[in-house]
Write a protein that holds these residues in place. Structure first.
Motif, PDB file in Angstrom:
ATOM      1  N   SER A  66      -7.584 -31.628 -74.539  1.00 24.56           N
ATOM      2  CA  SER A  66      -6.689 -30.742 -75.105  1.00 24.56           C
ATOM      3  C   SER A  66      -7.199 -29.376 -75.397  1.00 24.56           C
ATOM      4  CB  SER A  66      -6.050 -31.277 -76.455  1.00 24.56           C
ATOM      5  OG  SER A  66      -5.142 -30.292 -76.802  1.00 24.56           O
ATOM      6  N   ILE A  67      -6.992 -28.316 -74.648  1.00 27.45           N
ATOM      7  CA  ILE A  67      -7.402 -27.174 -74.717  1.00 27.45           C
ATOM      8  C   ILE A  67      -7.020 -26.201 -76.048  1.00 27.45           C
ATOM      9  CG2 ILE A  67      -8.014 -24.692 -73.692  1.00 27.45           C
ATOM     10  CD1 ILE A  67      -8.714 -27.128 -71.839  1.00 27.45           C
ATOM     11  N   SER A  68      -7.984 -25.862 -76.806  1.00 24.95           N
ATOM     12  CA  SER A  68      -7.675 -24.965 -78.003  1.00 24.95           C
ATOM     13  C   SER A  68      -7.510 -25.824 -79.397  1.00 24.95           C
ATOM     14  CB  SER A  68      -6.550 -23.772 -77.835  1.00 24.95           C
ATOM     15  OG  SER A  68      -7.347 -22.885 -76.842  1.00 24.95           O
ATOM     16  N   THR A  69      -7.102 -27.105 -79.300  1.00 18.01           N
ATOM     17  CA  THR A  69      -6.597 -27.719 -80.291  1.00 18.01           C
ATOM     18  C   THR A  69      -7.496 -28.295 -81.341  1.00 18.01           C
ATOM     19  OG1 THR A  69      -6.263 -29.799 -79.198  1.00 18.01           O
ATOM     20  CG2 THR A  69      -4.560 -28.365 -79.371  1.00 18.01           C
ATOM     21  N   ASP A 126     -11.769 -27.003 -82.438  1.00 21.36           N
ATOM     22  CA  ASP A 126     -12.248 -25.706 -82.920  1.00 21.36           C
ATOM     23  C   ASP A 126     -11.387 -24.455 -82.955  1.00 21.36           C
ATOM     24  OD1 ASP A 126     -14.619 -24.445 -84.158  1.00 21.36           O
ATOM     25  OD2 ASP A 126     -14.734 -23.307 -82.197  1.00 21.36           O
ATOM     26  N   PHE A 127     -10.713 -24.410 -81.809  1.00 17.46           N
ATOM     27  CA  PHE A 127      -9.817 -22.998 -81.915  1.00 17.46           C
ATOM     28  C   PHE A 127      -8.414 -22.947 -82.501  1.00 17.46           C
ATOM     29  CE2 PHE A 127     -11.641 -20.818 -77.470  1.00 17.46           C
ATOM     30  CZ  PHE A 127     -12.751 -20.522 -78.415  1.00 17.46           C
ATOM     31  N   GLN A 128      -8.108 -24.140 -83.218  1.00 16.18           N
ATOM     32  CA  GLN A 128      -6.966 -24.331 -84.202  1.00 16.18           C
ATOM     33  C   GLN A 128      -5.655 -24.101 -83.858  1.00 16.18           C
ATOM     34  OE1 GLN A 128      -8.166 -22.107 -87.821  1.00 16.18           O
ATOM     35  NE2 GLN A 128     -10.239 -23.651 -87.766  1.00 16.18           N
ATOM     36  N   VAL A 184      -8.333 -42.684 -74.278  1.00 18.21           N
ATOM     37  CA  VAL A 184      -9.371 -42.585 -75.333  1.00 18.21           C
ATOM     38  C   VAL A 184     -10.776 -42.992 -74.727  1.00 18.21           C
ATOM     39  CG1 VAL A 184      -9.695 -43.435 -77.510  1.00 18.21           C
ATOM     40  CG2 VAL A 184      -7.569 -43.288 -76.703  1.00 18.21           C
ATOM     41  N   GLY A 185     -11.661 -41.819 -75.260  1.00 22.30           N
ATOM     42  CA  GLY A 185     -13.055 -41.947 -74.778  1.00 22.30           C
ATOM     43  C   GLY A 185     -13.651 -40.601 -74.718  1.00 22.30           C
ATOM     44  N   ASP A 186     -14.903 -40.647 -74.512  1.00 18.69           N
ATOM     45  CA  ASP A 186     -15.644 -39.525 -74.218  1.00 18.69           C
ATOM     46  C   ASP A 186     -15.385 -39.101 -72.917  1.00 18.69           C
ATOM     47  OD1 ASP A 186     -17.884 -37.619 -73.741  1.00 18.69           O
ATOM     48  OD2 ASP A 186     -19.109 -38.588 -75.166  1.00 18.69           O
ATOM     49  N   ILE A 187     -15.223 -38.072 -72.630  1.00 16.25           N
ATOM     50  CA  ILE A 187     -14.803 -37.199 -71.230  1.00 16.25           C
ATOM     51  C   ILE A 187     -15.946 -37.369 -70.485  1.00 16.25           C
ATOM     52  CG2 ILE A 187     -15.136 -34.706 -71.744  1.00 16.25           C
ATOM     53  CD1 ILE A 187     -12.230 -34.562 -70.390  1.00 16.25           C
ATOM     54  N   THR A 188     -17.391 -37.347 -71.002  1.00 12.00           N
ATOM     55  CA  THR A 188     -18.550 -37.330 -70.087  1.00 12.00           C
ATOM     56  C   THR A 188     -19.012 -39.007 -69.843  1.00 12.00           C
ATOM     57  OG1 THR A 188     -20.115 -37.539 -71.982  1.00 12.00           O
ATOM     58  CG2 THR A 188     -19.331 -35.365 -71.246  1.00 12.00           C
ATOM     59  N   ASN A 199     -13.303 -28.707 -69.303  1.00  5.73           N
ATOM     60  CA  ASN A 199     -13.956 -28.552 -70.200  1.00  5.73           C
ATOM     61  C   ASN A 199     -13.289 -27.109 -71.017  1.00  5.73           C
ATOM     62  OD1 ASN A 199     -16.077 -27.929 -72.243  1.00  5.73           O
ATOM     63  ND2 ASN A 199     -17.246 -26.560 -70.943  1.00  5.73           N
ATOM     64  N   ALA A 200     -13.036 -27.220 -72.357  1.00  8.35           N
ATOM     65  CA  ALA A 200     -12.820 -26.318 -73.130  1.00  8.35           C
ATOM     66  C   ALA A 200     -13.944 -25.500 -73.643  1.00  8.35           C
ATOM     67  CB  ALA A 200     -12.160 -26.965 -74.703  1.00  8.35           C
ATOM     68  N   THR A 201     -14.121 -24.455 -73.130  1.00 13.58           N
ATOM     69  CA  THR A 201     -15.233 -23.709 -73.255  1.00 13.58           C
ATOM     70  C   THR A 201     -15.302 -22.470 -73.997  1.00 13.58           C
ATOM     71  OG1 THR A 201     -17.284 -22.883 -71.849  1.00 13.58           O
ATOM     72  CG2 THR A 201     -15.072 -22.321 -70.985  1.00 13.58           C
ATOM     73  N   GLY A 258     -23.625 -25.701 -75.711  1.00 13.15           N
ATOM     74  CA  GLY A 258     -23.591 -25.680 -77.499  1.00 13.15           C
ATOM     75  C   GLY A 258     -22.312 -25.381 -77.994  1.00 13.15           C
ATOM     76  N   GLY A 259     -22.114 -25.015 -79.145  1.00 17.79           N
ATOM     77  CA  GLY A 259     -21.184 -24.615 -80.023  1.00 17.79           C
ATOM     78  C   GLY A 259     -20.279 -25.812 -80.534  1.00 17.79           C
ATOM     79  N   GLY A 260     -20.485 -26.792 -80.042  1.00 17.04           N
ATOM     80  CA  GLY A 260     -19.739 -28.123 -80.437  1.00 17.04           C
ATOM     81  C   GLY A 260     -18.737 -28.630 -79.635  1.00 17.04           C
TER      82      GLY A 260
HETATM   83  N1  AR6 Z   1     -14.600 -36.178 -75.277  1.00 21.15           N
HETATM   84  C1  AR6 Z   1     -13.401 -36.058 -75.127  1.00 21.15           C
HETATM   85  N2  AR6 Z   1     -12.611 -35.049 -75.891  1.00 21.15           N
HETATM   86  C2  AR6 Z   1     -13.166 -34.437 -76.574  1.00 21.15           C
HETATM   87  C3  AR6 Z   1     -14.736 -34.551 -76.656  1.00 21.15           C
HETATM   88  C4  AR6 Z   1     -15.368 -35.417 -75.776  1.00 21.15           C
HETATM   89  N3  AR6 Z   1     -16.694 -35.523 -75.688  1.00 21.15           N
HETATM   90  N4  AR6 Z   1     -15.247 -33.724 -77.450  1.00 21.15           N
HETATM   91  C5  AR6 Z   1     -14.208 -32.916 -78.250  1.00 21.15           C
HETATM   92  N5  AR6 Z   1     -13.182 -33.531 -77.729  1.00 21.15           N
HETATM   93  P1  AR6 Z   1     -12.776 -28.321 -78.772  1.00 21.15           P
HETATM   94  P2  AR6 Z   1     -11.242 -25.998 -78.487  1.00 21.15           P
HETATM   95  C6  AR6 Z   1     -11.733 -33.002 -77.952  1.00 21.15           C
HETATM   96  O1  AR6 Z   1     -13.182 -27.985 -80.232  1.00 21.15           O
HETATM   97  O2  AR6 Z   1     -10.362 -26.218 -79.841  1.00 21.15           O
HETATM   98  C7  AR6 Z   1     -16.492 -25.175 -78.615  1.00 21.15           C
HETATM   99  O3  AR6 Z   1     -17.421 -24.885 -79.142  1.00 21.15           O
HETATM  100  C8  AR6 Z   1     -11.281 -32.614 -79.224  1.00 21.15           C
HETATM  101  O4  AR6 Z   1     -10.932 -33.740 -80.087  1.00 21.15           O
HETATM  102  O5  AR6 Z   1     -13.764 -28.936 -78.447  1.00 21.15           O
HETATM  103  O6  AR6 Z   1     -10.714 -25.330 -77.326  1.00 21.15           O
HETATM  104  C9  AR6 Z   1     -16.487 -24.040 -77.149  1.00 21.15           C
HETATM  105  O7  AR6 Z   1     -17.902 -23.397 -76.973  1.00 21.15           O
HETATM  106  C10 AR6 Z   1      -9.954 -31.854 -79.174  1.00 21.15           C
HETATM  107  O8  AR6 Z   1      -8.709 -32.518 -78.680  1.00 21.15           O
HETATM  108  O9  AR6 Z   1     -11.932 -27.172 -77.911  1.00 21.15           O
HETATM  109  C11 AR6 Z   1     -15.640 -22.929 -77.995  1.00 21.15           C
HETATM  110  O10 AR6 Z   1     -16.232 -22.024 -78.848  1.00 21.15           O
HETATM  111  C12 AR6 Z   1     -10.303 -31.079 -77.739  1.00 21.15           C
HETATM  112  O11 AR6 Z   1     -11.522 -32.024 -77.074  1.00 21.15           O
HETATM  113  C13 AR6 Z   1     -14.677 -23.721 -78.933  1.00 21.15           C
HETATM  114  O12 AR6 Z   1     -15.246 -24.829 -79.215  1.00 21.15           O
HETATM  115  C14 AR6 Z   1     -10.853 -29.805 -77.568  1.00 21.15           C
HETATM  116  O13 AR6 Z   1     -11.344 -29.407 -78.748  1.00 21.15           O
HETATM  117  C15 AR6 Z   1     -13.129 -24.143 -78.009  1.00 21.15           C
HETATM  118  O14 AR6 Z   1     -12.453 -24.910 -78.888  1.00 21.15           O
END
Ligand code: AR6
Length: 231
Positions: free
Chosen positions: A42-45, A47-49, A108-112, A127-129, A136-138
């Motif tokens: 799910s894009i942006s939901t 870290d991007f809040q 449900v799972g790790d996308i990798t 990838n939500a980049t 990195g970045g989390g």
């Molecule tokens: N597998 C599946 N889903 C995941 C995984 C995973 N390994 N890790 C996280 N999610 P986010 P954003 C889900 O924060 O909000 C980064 O640092 C997570 O639960 O990854 O678009 C980038 O570098 C959520 O539902 O992306 C950017 O700076 C979804 O992935 C920033 O965060 C997206 O969460 C982008 O923030």
């Protein structure tokens, strides 16, 4: 039926009955049997809040729009935990609209590790980049760059150095990349979503008119990118 339809049935069961993910041995999945499948977060939901209700409406709307263009290909929204709010919202809204649950479902799972740990073969992952397309970045960005190793950064650089919000870039993975040879993933599509987090670049200051437009654009670019891989 071949093993790919077992796989589809299992994944659908997961969608319909909210059971645990059912595992299928990767050894049973020959590449000829594979239904083109995009796994996307799910894009942006996180870290991007971005607001979850609004994001879930957009995900379902865009999936409904693209499914008819995608032939038999599948779209799978992935998140890490069974408690994921975005997965439940999307499941409920997709069911309300009677969207084909064999072609659009949640997982449900790790996308990798969807194939090795979840038994679901996806040939493309999103990838939500971040705007610099940097590791990195989390979140999911850190996980995907880590699992792919240095190959992904190099392959990404060939395609782009930066990305605008609402855009996506398709990156083919070399066969030496661990995501390719261990998980069967041939492409990563990086997507940059709208940002509502004041501590991150390009914060939209809660402007959801702009935010929703950009998130729609992000899913359009993502699904068009997947379509270009499938065709
Ligand atoms: N597998 C599946 N889903 C995941 C995984 C995973 N390994 N890790 C996280 N999610 P986010 P954003 C889900 O924060 O909000 C980064 O640092 C997570 O639960 O990854 O678009 C980038 O570098 C959520 O539902 O992306 C950017 O700076 C979804 O992935 C920033 O965060 C997206 O969460 C982008 O923030």
């Amino acid at each position: 039926p071949g093993s790919s339809s077992n796989e589809a049935t299992n994944a659908t069961r997961n969608y319909n009955e909210k059971t645990e993910n059912v595992r299928v041995s990767p050894a049973k999945l020959g590449s000829a049997d594979i239904v083109p499948t995009l796994a996307f977060p799910s894009i942006s939901t996180a870290d991007f809040q971005f607001d979850l209700e609004k994001a879930s409406d957009i995900i379902v709307e865009k999936a409904e729009e693209f499914l008819p263009k995608l032939g038999t290909a599948r779209l799978v929204l992935v998140d890490l935990s069974h408690g994921s709010k975005i997965l439940s919202l999307v499941k409920a809204k997709a069911a309300q609209k009677n969207i084909d649950s064999a072609r659009f479902f949640t997982f449900v799972g790790d996308i990798t590790k969807v194939r090795s740990e979840g038994g679901l073969h996806c040939n493309v992952i999103a990838n939500a980049t971040n705007w610099r397309l940097k590791p990195g970045g989390g979140g999911v960005n850190a996980a995907i760059f880590k699992a792919a190793g240095p190959d992904l950064e190099a392959a990404t650089r060939v395609r782009a150095n930066t990305l605008l919000p609402g855009k996506a870039v398709v990156v083919p993975l070399p066969s030496t990349c661990p995501l390719h040879n261990a998980e069967g993933i041939t492409h990563v599509i990086h997507v940059l979503g709208p940002n509502m987090n004041p501590n991150r670049p390009d914060n939209l200051n809660n402007d959801y008119t702009k935010g929703c437009k950009t998130l729609r654009g992000a899913y359009t670019s993502l699904f068009e990118g997947f379509l270009s891989v499938v065709q």
